[in-house]
Design an enzyme around this catalytic site. Structure first.
Site, short mmCIF file in Angstrom:
data_model
loop_
_atom_site.label_atom_id
_atom_site.label_comp_id
_atom_site.label_asym_id
_atom_site.label_seq_id
_atom_site.Cartn_x
_atom_site.Cartn_y
_atom_site.Cartn_z
N ASP A 59 0.87 -1.19 0.00
CA ASP A 59 0.00 0.00 0.00
C ASP A 59 0.90 1.23 0.00
O ASP A 59 1.85 1.31 0.78
CB ASP A 59 -0.91 0.01 1.23
CG ASP A 59 -2.14 0.90 1.03
OD1 ASP A 59 -3.26 0.40 1.19
OD2 ASP A 59 -1.97 2.09 0.70
N CYS A 186 -14.84 5.32 -2.07
CA CYS A 186 -15.39 5.53 -0.72
C CYS A 186 -15.26 6.99 -0.29
O CYS A 186 -16.10 7.50 0.44
CB CYS A 186 -14.65 4.68 0.29
SG CYS A 186 -14.77 2.93 -0.04
#
Ligand SMILES: [Zn+2]
Length: 250
Positions: A59, A186
């Site tokens: 990530d 999101c």
């Protein structure tokens, strides 16, 4: 396995479908988890607690206060820290047996192909179509099974794309890369906190099944969750012979 491991994994070992042999397969496995956010959190937690021997957690982002509502791998004290490193620390607390390789990078191209080729299973916990397509292409090339999940608002989906099986579709058979899909995220659309937990836990379950050789995977089936009504729909998927990713490889 030593005595501690026999105890730690005893509830898996008790399962006829897993047993000592299956648990040993998990301990010898390498999972690549791309994304340490909402989906990657339960995925990484379950893979580590269940004893997947090596987990590469990728990530490039850092933990933000707005993540903590659903990204259960990270705590308040990790705000501002790299998600990969924060995730690695959480996993070490749960199971120090597991080797976690934390990579703070946005993987693509040759680097992604290299990581995918080293893994026994890939879990796509990313949040955009470009990354999903890049992961799918690398998995088709390396014939590495891919467990794909997505969640937004109250809607979730999960499937497995297993290029080792000639009948299994790939992600691009379902969502052709040539086609324009509305990118929903999101950060603008919102997401119901436990939805990523439900989908992520299912991704972990599918990965563990693939690694231990348990049951039948979701390859060829797409499961869609509408969490307002808590209703599941299962769609049968077929390979698209004209698929621009897997079509020419078979
Ligand atoms: Zn395809």
């Amino acid at each position: 396995m030593n005595d501690n491991q026999l105890l730690r994994y005893s509830r898996h070992i008790l399962l006829d479908e897993i047993g000592i042999e299956g648990q040993q397969k998990l301990l010898a496995s390498h999972a690549l988890v791309i994304g340490a956010g909402g989906l990657g959190s339960p995925v990484a937690l379950y893979l580590a607690s269940a004893g997947v021997g090596r987990i590469t957690l990728v990530d490039n982002d850092t933990v933000d206060l707005t993540n903590l509502q659903r990204q259960i791998l990270h705590g308040t004290g990790s705000v501002g820290a790299a998600k990969a490193a924060s995730g690695k620390a959480s996993l070490a607390r749960i199971n120090p047996d597991v080797e976690v390789i934390a990579l703070q990078e946005r993987v693509a191209g040759g680097r992604l192909r290299e990581l995918v080729a080293q893994a026994d299973v890939v879990l796509d916990c990313s949040d955009n179509f470009a990354t999903r397509h890049a992961i799918n292409r690398a998995c088709v090339e390396a014939k590495t099974p891919l467990v794909s999940g997505a969640a937004i608002r109250f809607d979730g989906q999960i499937s497995v794309f297993d290029a080792r099986d000639a009948a299994s579709p790939c992600y691009a058979c379902l969502f052709p890369p040539e086609q324009e899909f509305e990118e929903v995220q999101c950060s603008t659309m919102g997401v119901f906190a436990p939805l990523v937990g439900i989908i992520g836990a299912m991704q972990a379950a599918e990965a563990l099944k693939l690694l231990a050789g348990v049951g039948e995977s979701l390859a060829g089936r797409l499961m869609l969750l509408e969490a307002r009504a808590m209703e599941w729909t299962t769609i049968k998927l077929e390979r698209n012979q004209a698929c621009s990713v897997c079509g020419k490889h078979h």
